[in-house]
Design an enzyme around this catalytic site. Structure first.
Site, PDB file in Angstrom:
ATOM      1  N   ASP A 200      33.345 -64.536 -86.619  1.00  0.00           N
ATOM      2  CA  ASP A 200      33.731 -65.875 -86.189  1.00  0.00           C
ATOM      3  C   ASP A 200      35.167 -65.843 -85.661  1.00  0.00           C
ATOM      4  O   ASP A 200      36.046 -65.234 -86.287  1.00  0.00           O
ATOM      5  CB  ASP A 200      33.689 -66.856 -87.360  1.00  0.00           C
ATOM      6  CG  ASP A 200      32.313 -66.961 -87.995  1.00  0.00           C
ATOM      7  OD1 ASP A 200      31.722 -65.919 -88.278  1.00  0.00           O
ATOM      8  OD2 ASP A 200      31.858 -68.090 -88.226  1.00  0.00           O
ATOM      9  N   ASP A 222      30.176 -67.271 -84.530  1.00  0.00           N
ATOM     10  CA  ASP A 222      30.624 -68.541 -83.976  1.00  0.00           C
ATOM     11  C   ASP A 222      31.932 -68.385 -83.205  1.00  0.00           C
ATOM     12  O   ASP A 222      32.856 -67.708 -83.667  1.00  0.00           O
ATOM     13  CB  ASP A 222      30.829 -69.574 -85.087  1.00  0.00           C
ATOM     14  CG  ASP A 222      29.520 -70.036 -85.701  1.00  0.00           C
ATOM     15  OD1 ASP A 222      28.577 -70.319 -84.942  1.00  0.00           O
ATOM     16  OD2 ASP A 222      29.447 -70.107 -86.935  1.00  0.00           O
ATOM     17  N   HIS A 243      28.014 -67.206 -81.264  1.00  0.00           N
ATOM     18  CA  HIS A 243      26.945 -68.094 -81.692  1.00  0.00           C
ATOM     19  C   HIS A 243      27.194 -69.517 -81.220  1.00  0.00           C
ATOM     20  O   HIS A 243      26.529 -70.443 -81.665  1.00  0.00           O
ATOM     21  CB  HIS A 243      26.785 -68.067 -83.213  1.00  0.00           C
ATOM     22  CG  HIS A 243      26.247 -66.776 -83.733  1.00  0.00           C
ATOM     23  ND1 HIS A 243      26.002 -66.550 -85.072  1.00  0.00           N
ATOM     24  CD2 HIS A 243      25.906 -65.614 -83.105  1.00  0.00           C
ATOM     25  CE1 HIS A 243      25.544 -65.329 -85.242  1.00  0.00           C
ATOM     26  NE2 HIS A 243      25.477 -64.745 -84.060  1.00  0.00           N
ATOM     27  N   ARG A 276      25.845 -76.187 -81.207  1.00  0.00           N
ATOM     28  CA  ARG A 276      25.091 -76.111 -82.455  1.00  0.00           C
ATOM     29  C   ARG A 276      25.679 -77.006 -83.543  1.00  0.00           C
ATOM     30  O   ARG A 276      26.895 -77.014 -83.759  1.00  0.00           O
ATOM     31  CB  ARG A 276      25.101 -74.656 -82.943  1.00  0.00           C
ATOM     32  CG  ARG A 276      24.198 -74.353 -84.108  1.00  0.00           C
ATOM     33  CD  ARG A 276      24.375 -72.903 -84.502  1.00  0.00           C
ATOM     34  NE  ARG A 276      23.276 -72.390 -85.286  1.00  0.00           N
ATOM     35  CZ  ARG A 276      23.292 -71.238 -85.936  1.00  0.00           C
ATOM     36  NH1 ARG A 276      24.364 -70.470 -85.895  1.00  0.00           N
ATOM     37  NH2 ARG A 276      22.244 -70.842 -86.637  1.00  0.00           N
TER      38      ARG A 276
END
Length: 383
Positions: A200, A222, A243, A276
């Site tokens: 991330d 992410d 992501h 998301r």
């Protein structure tokens, strides 16, 4: 006429002794202070500089094993500049936090051409923080407040999670590069998987009034994920390999609330998901007033837009729970494409826990997997 003898000690005390031709003499001791170096070239100089200096330069610092660069006691209004290459010796511990920053009205910046290198290839095994070789769990922890700014940093090859933006208040983070593209390829121990995992870039939590802008990310998780925060704007961000731009909602117990989050004017490409919102299965909390606008998606592998209330780290439960309210969610001017094996949209809400979703000029195409949306009642967006 007296004889004068002068004895100088370069640090500590200067002794001045006046001696006459008689047996008597007079000694005068003058204490001098050796200045603390604010221009640091070794790790050991950092702590004294933090204690003494308003303007600190960290030049080509190499931190020894198990030795973090700790900038958590900066003076109010201090400036820290990273120059040259900052690097870290191998430290085989998931509890190790290599770079820790906190301060009030501080400036954290990188000089032109500077690099902060996390030494990722020493750790990468395809498993990230899910197992395998212990790795620093968070490469950088940032807690800056009251008109602080962190800018112009170029970070590469961090072992696992990148920047933990925790407890930030009324501050700006801008022009940050996080480049973990070297971890895209498998290595000798990753068993065919991308060597880097769980990388991330920005984990934003427990923060209020944060502007995150003008950043570029190449990673394997992410790009930006926001949890338990209020009034966060993410603007002009480029994400590749990630992501996506994410909200992570819910948790155990009270206090897991997210509100007034804006993602805008950004690009997400070569990524697993585009946009998301994920809430943990059987969690509680709320996600309200979230806006995604003016965002371009391309080469998305799984979902273009993904809202799911069955999230588990090991994989979705397949049953959405309704303990997290998800409301007033707006998507506008979203365009782009997913790969053929992907789905354009996936919305899986718990019973009665989603409300007031709007889609304005949302055009995502390319997926041959059927889009599924159990909310709103009209189904998935139609171009």
């Amino acid at each position: 006429m007296p004889n004068i003898a002068l004895f100088v000690q370069l640090s500590g005390v200067v002794n001045l002794r006046c001696m006459s031709t008689t047996s008597s003499s007079t000694s005068i001791s003058i204490t001098t202070i050796t200045p603390t170096p604010c221009f640091c070239t070794t790790w050991s100089q950092i702590s004294p500089a933090v204690a003494a200096c308003m303007s600190i330069t960290l030049d080509n610092i190499h931190a020894p094993a198990s030795s973090a660069i700790i900038l958590t006691k900066l003076k109010t209004g201090a400036t820290v500049t990273f120059s040259g290459k900052t690097s870290f010796a191998f430290t085989n511990s998931s509890q190790f936090r290599p770079l820790q920053i906190a301060g009030n009205n501080v400036t954290i910046q990188g000089a032109p051409g500077s690099i902060i290198d996390g030494g990722g290839p020493q750790y990468w095994d395809g498993l990230g923080s899910n197992g395998g070789l212990p790795k620093p769990g968070q490469f950088m922890k940032v807690q800056i407040t009251n008109n602080s700014i962190m800018k112009d940093l170029h970070i590469q090859n961090y072992p696992s999670h990148g920047i933990n933006v925790a407890g930030v208040l009324n501050s700006t983070i801008q022009n940050i590069i996080l480049n973990n593209s070297l971890g895209d390829a498998p290595n000798s121990i990753s068993k065919g998987l991308a060597a880097a995992h769980n990388t991330d870039a920005f984990n934003v939590g427990n923060s209020v009034n944060l502007l995150l802008q003008d950043c570029k990310v190449w990673n394997q998780d992410d790009c930006v994920v926001v949890s338990d925060s209020t009034n966060v704007t993410v603007r002009n961000v480029f994400c590749s390999g990630s992501h996506g731009l994410s909200i992570a909602g819910g948790g155990t117990g009270p206090g897991h609330n997210i509100s007034n989050i804006v993602f805008t004017d950004s690009i997400v490409t070569n990524s697993t998901n585009g946009l998301r919102i994920k809430t943990d299965y059987n969690a509680t909390g709320s996600v309200v007033n979230v806006t995604y606008s003016n965002i371009q998606l391309s080469n998305i592998k799984t979902y273009g837009i993904d809202i799911q209330q069955d999230y588990l780290n090991g994989g979705p439960s397949g049953k959405a729970s309704n303990g997290v309210k998800v409301a007033n969610i707006s998507f506008s001017n979203i365009s782009g494409w997913v790969v053929p094996k992907a789905a354009d949209y996936y919305i899986f809400c718990g019973d009665g826990s989603c409300e007031d979703f709007t889609f304005d000029n949302v055009r995502i195409s390319g997926g041959t997997n059927t889009s599924r949306c159990n909310y709103p009642a009209a189904g998935c967006p139609v171009p």
